[in-house]
Design a protein around this motif. Structure first.
Motif, short mmCIF file in Angstrom:
data_model
loop_
_atom_site.label_atom_id
_atom_site.label_comp_id
_atom_site.label_asym_id
_atom_site.label_seq_id
_atom_site.Cartn_x
_atom_site.Cartn_y
_atom_site.Cartn_z
N THR A 1 -1.90 42.04 10.96
CA THR A 1 -2.25 41.47 12.27
C THR A 1 -3.32 42.32 12.95
O THR A 1 -4.25 41.80 13.58
CB THR A 1 -0.98 41.35 13.15
OG1 THR A 1 -0.02 40.57 12.43
CG2 THR A 1 -1.27 40.67 14.48
N ARG A 2 -3.21 43.64 12.82
CA ARG A 2 -4.25 44.51 13.40
C ARG A 2 -5.61 44.20 12.78
O ARG A 2 -6.64 44.29 13.44
CB ARG A 2 -3.89 45.98 13.16
CG ARG A 2 -2.75 46.46 14.05
CD ARG A 2 -2.40 47.91 13.75
NE ARG A 2 -1.34 48.39 14.64
CZ ARG A 2 -0.83 49.61 14.60
NH1 ARG A 2 -1.25 50.49 13.71
NH2 ARG A 2 0.12 49.97 15.46
N ASP B 1 -9.52 37.82 16.48
CA ASP B 1 -8.93 36.91 17.46
C ASP B 1 -8.99 35.47 16.94
O ASP B 1 -8.02 34.73 17.04
CB ASP B 1 -9.69 36.98 18.79
CG ASP B 1 -9.50 38.33 19.47
OD1 ASP B 1 -8.64 39.11 19.01
OD2 ASP B 1 -10.22 38.61 20.45
N GLY C 1 1.68 43.95 16.66
CA GLY C 1 0.57 44.83 16.97
C GLY C 1 1.07 46.26 17.07
O GLY C 1 0.60 47.16 16.39
N ASP D 1 -3.91 47.39 22.06
CA ASP D 1 -4.96 46.41 21.84
C ASP D 1 -4.42 45.17 21.11
O ASP D 1 -4.65 44.03 21.52
CB ASP D 1 -6.08 47.08 21.03
CG ASP D 1 -7.20 46.10 20.74
OD1 ASP D 1 -7.72 45.54 21.71
OD2 ASP D 1 -7.52 45.88 19.55
N THR D 2 -3.68 45.38 20.03
CA THR D 2 -3.25 44.23 19.22
C THR D 2 -2.13 43.44 19.91
O THR D 2 -2.09 42.21 19.82
CB THR D 2 -2.82 44.68 17.81
OG1 THR D 2 -3.75 45.65 17.33
CG2 THR D 2 -2.75 43.52 16.85
N ARG E 1 -3.94 41.37 22.30
CA ARG E 1 -4.68 40.32 21.59
C ARG E 1 -3.75 39.19 21.16
O ARG E 1 -4.10 38.01 21.24
CB ARG E 1 -5.41 40.90 20.37
CG ARG E 1 -6.60 41.77 20.74
CD ARG E 1 -7.62 41.90 19.62
NE ARG E 1 -7.07 42.42 18.38
CZ ARG E 1 -7.08 41.76 17.22
NH1 ARG E 1 -7.60 40.55 17.13
NH2 ARG E 1 -6.57 42.32 16.14
N GLN E 2 -2.55 39.54 20.72
CA GLN E 2 -1.59 38.48 20.35
C GLN E 2 -1.26 37.61 21.57
O GLN E 2 -1.22 36.39 21.48
CB GLN E 2 -0.29 39.10 19.84
CG GLN E 2 -0.26 39.43 18.36
CD GLN E 2 1.17 39.73 17.91
OE1 GLN E 2 1.67 40.82 18.17
NE2 GLN E 2 1.81 38.79 17.26
#
Ligand code: NIG
Ligand code: FE
Length: 417
Positions: A119-120, A124, A153, A157-158, A161-162
């Motif tokens: 996922t990382r 996007d 994440g 950040d991740t 983003r999710q």
């Protein structure tokens, strides 16, 4: 404003209510024989016997849908998913087939942490494209509202983003997403033995941004052996509640830790999985009004014994049923599979299953005032089946019977032609 009259439905399930149904009340689905519903814009304006509504709206300028031979129900709510993630773990499924356990795969670096790396590494647009595909599959099964957790994440950040991908998905397609922050989903090797410090970091450095941007309504934690302990979970959930989040838990899935008891203590909206929940935990949840969300497809895919949903209802609990769609333990969004497992292996009636997939699931995502039933004033989220009766749902086993889906008053899926 767009108006629609659905009439002549041999069975119209209302699932009426603004609060979850518990115990014996779960069997009450408010069935109207030969029913009709009148929709104005995105809202239900009238529900009742077809003859009555056809007479009342005979001169109305509206779309008329003849539901002869088609059962009509509220749109399904899938109240527990992890639908935004990068990559896949098909290899792990094969390892489980040869006998490896979910926790042993997790301990050697697979499991959730493998999905964290993938996922990382996803962009996007990749996260959104995969989410779009999964949501369109859910819509086909009649799901009109879905809960969606972050947690792949585990860095700021991740995780953000999710959650932002979920916001974008809400704008791009009809299924409504209810976002949950699940940064406390797993312990990476660098956080082993420092779980409390990791939770403090989530609370102090990540969740204020989540809150300020309105990116999540719920907070969830994986309370499990070798993941987060009862003590750490208690600390985290109490602080999350003080920040204004509603609470959920992954509780008593593999090991009986007392997650159900803790859910009652902290006032969680739901506690989910519950395969190993104790009698005491079940009594506590019934008393505290915590919804028990059972995830039978996960137990099925992990070859574990199912949660004791029959016993829970008999003890007065309110039950919701959800898919748990995720890249590891349960990569399915199949509502027909849930219905089959719930009726055949958890001992629930079709009426109880419908309540668990509509009103109670809506309550589990904090939406029972707006979705989950066909009632005057509620949002017009409605599905029509290919068959005249709800009893075809378990009987036509594992088959998708949903023919039409109406979301917020709009016909968003039509396979009737
Ligand atoms: O609900 N139990 C923890 N979380 C997920 C599994 C996620 C995964 O395997 O990636 C669950 O089963
Ligand atoms: Fe889950």
């Amino acid at each position: 404003m767009k108006k629609t009259l659905i009439y002549n439905a041999p069975e119209l399930v209302t699932s009426a209510g603004a609060a979850p149904k518990s115990g014996a009340n779960m069997a009450d689905i408010g069935l109207i024989k030969n029913g009709a519903v009148f929709i104005v814009g995105d809202t239900i304006e009238a529900v009742g016997p077809s003859a009555e509504l056809q007479e009342r709206y005979k001169g109305a300028d509206c779309l008329r849908i003849d539901a002869t031979g088609k059962a009509v129900l509220p749109g399904f709510v899938d109240s527990h998913t992890h639908l935004v993630f990068g990559g896949y773990r098909a290899d792990e499924f094969s390892w489980r087939l040869r006998g490896d356990s979910y926790l042993s795969i997790m301990e050697r670096g697979g499991g959730i942490n493998a999905s964290v790396s993938m996922t990382r590494n996803a962009t996007d647009e990749e996260l959104i494209a995969a989410g779009m595909d999964r949501l369109s599959g859910m819509l086909e099964y009649g799901v009109t509202t879905v809960e969606s957790k972050s947690g792949y994440g585990l860095d700021k950040d991740t995780e953000l983003r999710q959650l932002r991908a979920m916001r974008e998905l809400n704008d791009r397609q009809p299924v409504e997403l209810v976002p949950t922050f699940m940064g406390a989903h797993s312990v990476l090797p660098e956080h082993k033995g420092k779980e409390r410090a990791f939770l403090d970091w989530l609370l102090d450095d990540v969740m204020p941004t989540v809150k300020a941007e309105g990116l999540a309504e719920f907070v969830d934690i994986f309370t499990e052996n070798n993941v987060f302990s009862i003590e750490d979970s208690r600390y985290y959930l109490n602080r999350a509640r003080e920040m204004g989040f509603k609470l959920k838990m992954h509780a008593d899935e593999m090991v009986q830790l007392g997650g159900a008891e803790l859910a009652a203590e902290v006032g969680a909206v739901s506690a989910d999985h519950l395969l190993k929940a104790s009698d005491q935990g079940i009594a506590d949840m019934a008393r505290a009004g915590v919804i028990g969300t059972v995830l039978p497809a996960t137990a099925f895919c992990l070859k574990e014994d199912f949660a004791r949903a029959r016993y829970m209802i008999d003890q007065g609990m309110a039950i919701a049923i959800a898919t748990d769609l995720n890249p590891g333990s349960c990569f399915t969004h199949s509502v027909p599979l849930l219905i089959a497992l719930s009726c055949l292996y958890m001992g629930l009636s079709v009426e109880e299953v419908i309540t668990a997939l509509t009103l109670n699931a809506a309550a589990a995502v904090g939406r029972a005032d707006r979705v989950g039933s066909i009632e005057v004033g509620k949002q017009a989220d409605i599905i029509m089946l290919k068959y005249p009766s709800i009893h075809f749902l378990p009987y036509h086993t594992g088959v998708n019977l949903v023919e039409r889906v109406i979301k917020k008053g709009q016909l968003v899926l039509d396979k009737s032609k």
